[in-house]
Every structure is written in structure tokens, then in C-alpha cells.
Design a protein around this motif. Structure first.
Motif, PDB file in Angstrom:
ATOM      1  N   GLU A  90       2.238  16.177   5.798  1.00  0.00           N
ATOM      2  CA  GLU A  90       2.169  15.204   4.664  1.00  0.00           C
ATOM      3  C   GLU A  90       0.879  14.718   4.572  1.00  0.00           C
ATOM      4  N   LEU A  91       0.253  14.485   3.431  1.00  0.00           N
ATOM      5  CA  LEU A  91      -1.167  13.685   3.088  1.00  0.00           C
ATOM      6  C   LEU A  91      -0.842  12.210   2.605  1.00  0.00           C
ATOM      7  N   VAL A  92      -0.879  11.015   3.354  1.00  0.00           N
ATOM      8  CA  VAL A  92      -0.655   9.897   2.773  1.00  0.00           C
ATOM      9  C   VAL A  92      -1.899   9.128   2.347  1.00  0.00           C
ATOM     10  N   PHE A  93      -2.199   9.203   1.034  1.00  0.00           N
ATOM     11  CA  PHE A  93      -3.629   8.698   0.684  1.00  0.00           C
ATOM     12  C   PHE A  93      -3.246   7.206   0.202  1.00  0.00           C
ATOM     13  N   VAL A  94      -4.043   6.388   0.663  1.00  0.00           N
ATOM     14  CA  VAL A  94      -3.960   4.952   0.313  1.00  0.00           C
ATOM     15  C   VAL A  94      -4.852   4.378  -0.492  1.00  0.00           C
ATOM     16  N   ASP A  95      -4.644   4.191  -1.981  1.00  0.00           N
ATOM     17  CA  ASP A  95      -5.871   3.889  -2.805  1.00  0.00           C
ATOM     18  C   ASP A  95      -5.848   2.227  -2.610  1.00  0.00           C
ATOM     19  N   ASP A  96      -7.186   1.844  -2.020  1.00  0.00           N
ATOM     20  CA  ASP A  96      -7.417   0.536  -1.626  1.00  0.00           C
ATOM     21  C   ASP A  96      -7.801  -0.375  -3.152  1.00  0.00           C
ATOM     22  N   GLY A  97      -7.144  -0.081  -4.137  1.00  0.00           N
ATOM     23  CA  GLY A  97      -7.504  -0.997  -5.135  1.00  0.00           C
ATOM     24  C   GLY A  97      -8.911  -0.198  -5.851  1.00  0.00           C
ATOM     25  N   SER A  98      -8.863   1.008  -5.918  1.00  0.00           N
ATOM     26  CA  SER A  98     -10.269   1.428  -6.331  1.00  0.00           C
ATOM     27  C   SER A  98     -10.568   1.105  -7.814  1.00  0.00           C
ATOM     28  N   ARG A  99     -11.735   1.001  -8.237  1.00  0.00           N
ATOM     29  CA  ARG A  99     -12.165   0.747  -9.500  1.00  0.00           C
ATOM     30  C   ARG A  99     -12.486   2.168 -10.390  1.00  0.00           C
ATOM     31  N   ASP A 100     -12.525   3.101  -9.524  1.00  0.00           N
ATOM     32  CA  ASP A 100     -13.042   4.488 -10.527  1.00  0.00           C
ATOM     33  C   ASP A 100     -11.679   5.086 -10.348  1.00  0.00           C
ATOM     34  N   ASP A 101     -11.917   6.498 -10.634  1.00  0.00           N
ATOM     35  CA  ASP A 101     -10.742   7.660 -11.240  1.00  0.00           C
ATOM     36  C   ASP A 101      -9.744   7.845  -9.737  1.00  0.00           C
ATOM     37  N   THR A 102     -10.118   7.206  -8.737  1.00  0.00           N
ATOM     38  CA  THR A 102      -9.539   7.508  -7.539  1.00  0.00           C
ATOM     39  C   THR A 102      -7.856   7.844  -7.723  1.00  0.00           C
ATOM     40  N   LEU A 103      -7.227   6.756  -8.197  1.00  0.00           N
ATOM     41  CA  LEU A 103      -5.862   6.922  -8.386  1.00  0.00           C
ATOM     42  C   LEU A 103      -5.377   8.145  -9.357  1.00  0.00           C
ATOM     43  N   LYS A 104      -6.290   8.101 -10.414  1.00  0.00           N
ATOM     44  CA  LYS A 104      -5.799   9.071 -11.399  1.00  0.00           C
ATOM     45  C   LYS A 104      -5.944  10.643 -10.504  1.00  0.00           C
ATOM     46  N   LEU A 105      -7.034  10.841  -9.752  1.00  0.00           N
ATOM     47  CA  LEU A 105      -7.227  12.241  -9.048  1.00  0.00           C
ATOM     48  C   LEU A 105      -5.746  12.260  -8.127  1.00  0.00           C
ATOM     49  N   LEU A 106      -5.564  11.231  -7.530  1.00  0.00           N
ATOM     50  CA  LEU A 106      -4.407  11.307  -6.644  1.00  0.00           C
ATOM     51  C   LEU A 106      -3.196  11.815  -7.176  1.00  0.00           C
ATOM     52  N   LYS A 107      -3.021  11.095  -8.326  1.00  0.00           N
ATOM     53  CA  LYS A 107      -1.739  11.468  -9.075  1.00  0.00           C
ATOM     54  C   LYS A 107      -1.694  12.926  -9.463  1.00  0.00           C
ATOM     55  N   GLU A 108      -3.118  13.477 -10.030  1.00  0.00           N
ATOM     56  CA  GLU A 108      -3.053  14.740 -10.108  1.00  0.00           C
ATOM     57  C   GLU A 108      -2.920  15.597  -8.985  1.00  0.00           C
ATOM     58  N   ILE A 109      -3.473  15.438  -7.980  1.00  0.00           N
ATOM     59  CA  ILE A 109      -3.254  16.266  -6.920  1.00  0.00           C
ATOM     60  C   ILE A 109      -1.772  16.043  -6.384  1.00  0.00           C
ATOM     61  N   HIS A 154       1.324  12.532  -0.642  1.00  0.00           N
ATOM     62  CA  HIS A 154       1.783  11.060  -1.023  1.00  0.00           C
ATOM     63  C   HIS A 154       0.638  10.210  -1.273  1.00  0.00           C
ATOM     64  N   TYR A 155       0.998   9.127  -2.374  1.00  0.00           N
ATOM     65  CA  TYR A 155      -0.231   8.089  -2.535  1.00  0.00           C
ATOM     66  C   TYR A 155       0.481   6.854  -2.620  1.00  0.00           C
ATOM     67  N   ILE A 156      -0.238   5.764  -2.161  1.00  0.00           N
ATOM     68  CA  ILE A 156       0.144   4.454  -2.376  1.00  0.00           C
ATOM     69  C   ILE A 156      -1.002   3.741  -2.839  1.00  0.00           C
ATOM     70  N   SER A 157      -0.915   3.126  -3.802  1.00  0.00           N
ATOM     71  CA  SER A 157      -1.913   2.465  -4.532  1.00  0.00           C
ATOM     72  C   SER A 157      -1.985   0.628  -4.526  1.00  0.00           C
ATOM     73  N   PHE A 158      -2.827   0.176  -4.083  1.00  0.00           N
ATOM     74  CA  PHE A 158      -2.771  -1.478  -3.966  1.00  0.00           C
ATOM     75  C   PHE A 158      -3.136  -1.900  -5.322  1.00  0.00           C
ATOM     76  N   SER A 159      -2.649  -3.168  -5.469  1.00  0.00           N
ATOM     77  CA  SER A 159      -2.904  -3.833  -6.601  1.00  0.00           C
ATOM     78  C   SER A 159      -4.515  -4.557  -6.762  1.00  0.00           C
ATOM     79  N   ARG A 160      -5.211  -4.440  -5.830  1.00  0.00           N
ATOM     80  CA  ARG A 160      -6.394  -4.820  -5.689  1.00  0.00           C
ATOM     81  C   ARG A 160      -7.228  -4.236  -4.148  1.00  0.00           C
ATOM     82  N   ASN A 161      -8.406  -4.637  -4.137  1.00  0.00           N
ATOM     83  CA  ASN A 161      -8.883  -4.232  -2.575  1.00  0.00           C
ATOM     84  C   ASN A 161      -8.557  -5.043  -1.621  1.00  0.00           C
ATOM     85  N   PHE A 162      -7.859  -4.540  -0.673  1.00  0.00           N
ATOM     86  CA  PHE A 162      -7.491  -5.350   0.620  1.00  0.00           C
ATOM     87  C   PHE A 162      -8.020  -4.935   1.700  1.00  0.00           C
ATOM     88  N   GLY A 163      -8.890  -3.876   1.588  1.00  0.00           N
ATOM     89  CA  GLY A 163      -9.624  -3.675   2.956  1.00  0.00           C
ATOM     90  C   GLY A 163      -9.040  -2.545   3.628  1.00  0.00           C
TER      91      GLY A 163
END
Ligand code: UDP
Ligand code: MG
Length: 321
Positions: free
Chosen positions: A33-52, A60-69
Motif C-alpha cells: 500500500e502507498l500511504v501519502f501524507v499531505d502535510d498541509g500543502s498549499r498547491d494541488d498535492t491533495l487534489k492529485l492524491l485524491k485523483e490517484i 491511501h492518503y491522509i491530509s493535515f489541516s495545516r503544515n505540521f512538518g
């Protein structure tokens, strides 16, 4: 099953290429499995992850509410990963997926940590020199061993992951934590790769702060050092006072003394400020730890979780049972 954890922060340019490259390698290896963690990106990272993830069930993806590092992103990935082994790697293809088959082989041989170590080819000379010096000093100070070129790119067995998850500190310095948990390690060396797309998130001030984190996270030697230093200074001070005292006895009071007074005030003042800073740094850490705040807040994910799950480790495993 093997989980690949990928922290992503503003990686819209890299994600597609990365997904292609990693899938190519993993499909010949093991169920994954691929676990992508979107660390509060401000570009289209999350959109792309959903698409994929719509097209590929392994994503699998997890998206943070903001940049946590990145530390928080890796921790989230480790918590969600359901695999018997976990591989942590960057999204920018600086961690070559071609190393993975070899890493998995060593995992099957029984190693709990298979570490990919890069050389410094192509890095700025100055940064290389500073890093070398840093690791030399650092290893004298801290209790765990840190190796130059060894980063977060590694495979961890389930045992090692569980050990990491048991360390619940707020200030996470993964390089040190990986070393702290121990287990059998195997090191693979690889040629440094330059970033293809996007830019590195590391600036010089960030690197310096990371360096200080490394020293403070793993020991109380700076505090101990302050005590020794203070003792030495006090000792010298006493000698100096005796010296002046006997000079007064012998020759009487001599008024001019401006230079020595100013010099000692300045020197002692400076030293005290530095050590106050050291003490403050530790107290600050106690303050953060005592708040027991979560390491990250999830905004969006395609992994089923409940509030209850969030308080246990291995969320991914639980949700899939
Ligand atoms: N990253 C992250 N959160 C951050 C900064 C970076 O998740 O706040 C991710 C980033 O998307 C990349 C990895 O961490 O996948 C390494 O970052 P980068 O390539 O900028 O670091 P470098 O390779 O220059 O050390
Ligand atoms: Mg990079």
C-alpha cells in the motif's frame, strides 16, 4: 504486505512521477500500500492524491489541516500503515525506488532496519563541510549514534515501527529515534540524486534549528556542560579575587581598574545568557511535552478511522480488520 510512507508538502510536480515509479517497482515485490501524507500543502498535492487514489486501490492518503512538518507526517504514516514492514521515502524521487528490492531482500534476511545511506555528491561544498563537522561534534555529545548521509529513507519491520510508535514525545527527532530503538541494522549506500521538480524545503536557518534540535532532544549534556563551565569560571574568578586581594594588601588600593571590571562583567554576562538559553530550551521542551497536544490534525483521508482509533496506534490495521 509492505507499506510505503510518503510525506508530501507542496509536491504537485513530483507526485505523478513518484506514483508511477514506485508502483512499477512495488508490483514485482510484494502486496503493498502507498500511504501519502499531505502535510498541509498549499498547491494541488491533495487534489492529485485524491485523483490517484480513485484509480489505484493501493493508494491511501491522509491530509493535515495545516503544515505540521515532516516529522509529524512520518508519524502519521507510521500510525496508519498496516504493513508487516514499512518503507519511508520522500516524494521528490531523491530516494531512488530502485533500491527497494534490495531493501526488501535484507528485510527477509531478518533485519529490522534497512537503511539507505547517501553520499554527498553534488551537494554544496560548504553544506557538506558543515554537516561533517556537525556529525563529528554531535556524536561526541549525544547518547545515540548519528551517521552522516543517513536520513529517513529506510525500511522498518513491524517490531521497529511499534517501538517507534511507543515513543510518544512531542518534539520528535527521527534520526535519533531510529537509532535509539536499536534492532539489527543493514546499511545500503547509494549515489546522491538531485531534486528533479520543485524546491527543497530546507533553508539554512531551518537546518541550524534542526541541528540544535538534534543536540537537545537526545541528552542533557549541554546542561552538564554548563555546570562544568560554570565551575571552571568560578574557580578562575576565585584565583583572580585572591590575586587582587593580596595585591591590595601589598601595594594598597589602586583606583584604575575600569578595563578588568568591564571585561569581567561582559564576559560573565555573555556566559550567563548562553546558559540561561540552554536551560530555557529544556524548559520550553517540558512545556510543550506537558501540553500533550496531538502531533497533527487530520482534515481529510480515505482511510476509515474513528475518534477512538486516533488514540490507538496502528490505525490502518484496525480499520481494515
Ligand atoms: N516535507 C513534508 N513537510 C514539510 C517539509 C517537507 O512533508 O514541512 C516532505 C517533502 O514533501 C519531501 C520530504 O519531506 O517529500 C523531504 O523534503 P525536501 O525534499 O524538501 O528535503 P531535502 O530532500 O532537501 O532534505
Ligand atoms: Mg528532497
Amino acid at each position: 504486505m509492505i507499506s510505503v510512507i510518503v510525506p508530501c508538502y507542496n509536491e504537485e510536480k513530483s507526485i505523478r512521477n513518484f506514483h508511477k515509479a514506485i508502483s512499477e517497482v512495488m508490483k514485482n515485490q510484494a502486496p503493498y500500500e502507498l500511504v501519502f501524507v499531505d502535510d498541509g500543502s498549499r498547491d494541488d498535492t491533495l487534489k492529485l492524491l485524491k485523483e490517484i487514489s480513485y484509480k489505484d486501490d493501493a493508494v491511501h492518503y491522509i491530509s493535515f489541516s495545516r503544515n505540521f512538518g515532516k516529522e509529524a507526517a512520518m508519524l502519521a504514516g507510521l500510525k496508519f500503515a498496516a504493513g508487516d514492514a514499512v518503507i519511508i521515502m520522500d516524494a521528490d524521487l531523491q530516494h531512488p525506488p530502485s533500491l527497494i528490492p534490495e531493501m526488501i531482500r535484507h528485510y527477509y534476511d531478518g533485519y529490522d532496519q534497512v537503511i539507505a545511506k547517501r553520499n554527498r555528491k553534488g551537494d554544496a561544498l560548504f553544506r557538506t563541510a558543515v554537516s561533517k563537522l556537525y556529525y563529528r561534534l554531535m556524536n561526541k555529545m549525544v547518547d545515540v549514534e548519528l551517521v552522516d548521509g543517513v536520513g529517513d529513507f529506510r525500511l522498518l519491520s513491524r517490531r521497529a515501527v511499534d517501538a517507534l510508535l511507543a515513543l510518544n514525545e512531542y518534539n520528535r527527532f527521527s534520526k535519533g529515534l531510529f537509532s535509539w530503538i536499536g534492532f539489527e541494522e543493514y546499511v545500503i549506500e547509494y549515489e546522491n540524486v538531485a531534486r528533479e521538480e520543485g524546491t527543497s524545503k530546507w533553508s539554512l536557518p531551518k537546518l541550524i534549528n534542526y541541528g540544535i534540535d538534534g543536540i537537545i532532544s537526545f541528552n542533557n549534556k549541554p546542561l552538564r556542560l554548563s555546570i562544568y563551565f560554570g565551575l571552571v569560571i568560578t574557580f578562575l574568578d576565585i584565583l583572580y579575587i585572591l590575586f587582587i586581594f593580596f595585591r591590595i594588601l601589598l601595594y594598597g588600593i589602586e583606583v584604575p581598574g575600569y578595563f578588568t571590571i568591564i571585561a569581567s562583567i561582559m564576559l560573565l554576562g555573555g556566559i550567563q545568557l548562553v546558559f540561561l538559553g540552554v536551560i530555557g530550551e529544556y524548559i520550553g521542551r517540558i512545556y510543550y511535552e506537558s501540553k500533550r497536544r496531538p502531533h497533527f490534525i487530520i482534515k481529510n483521508t480515505n482511510i476509515g478511522i474513528t475518534d477512538q482509533d486516533l488514540h490507538t496506534n496502528r490505525i490502518g490495521q484496525k480499520s481494515k480488520v
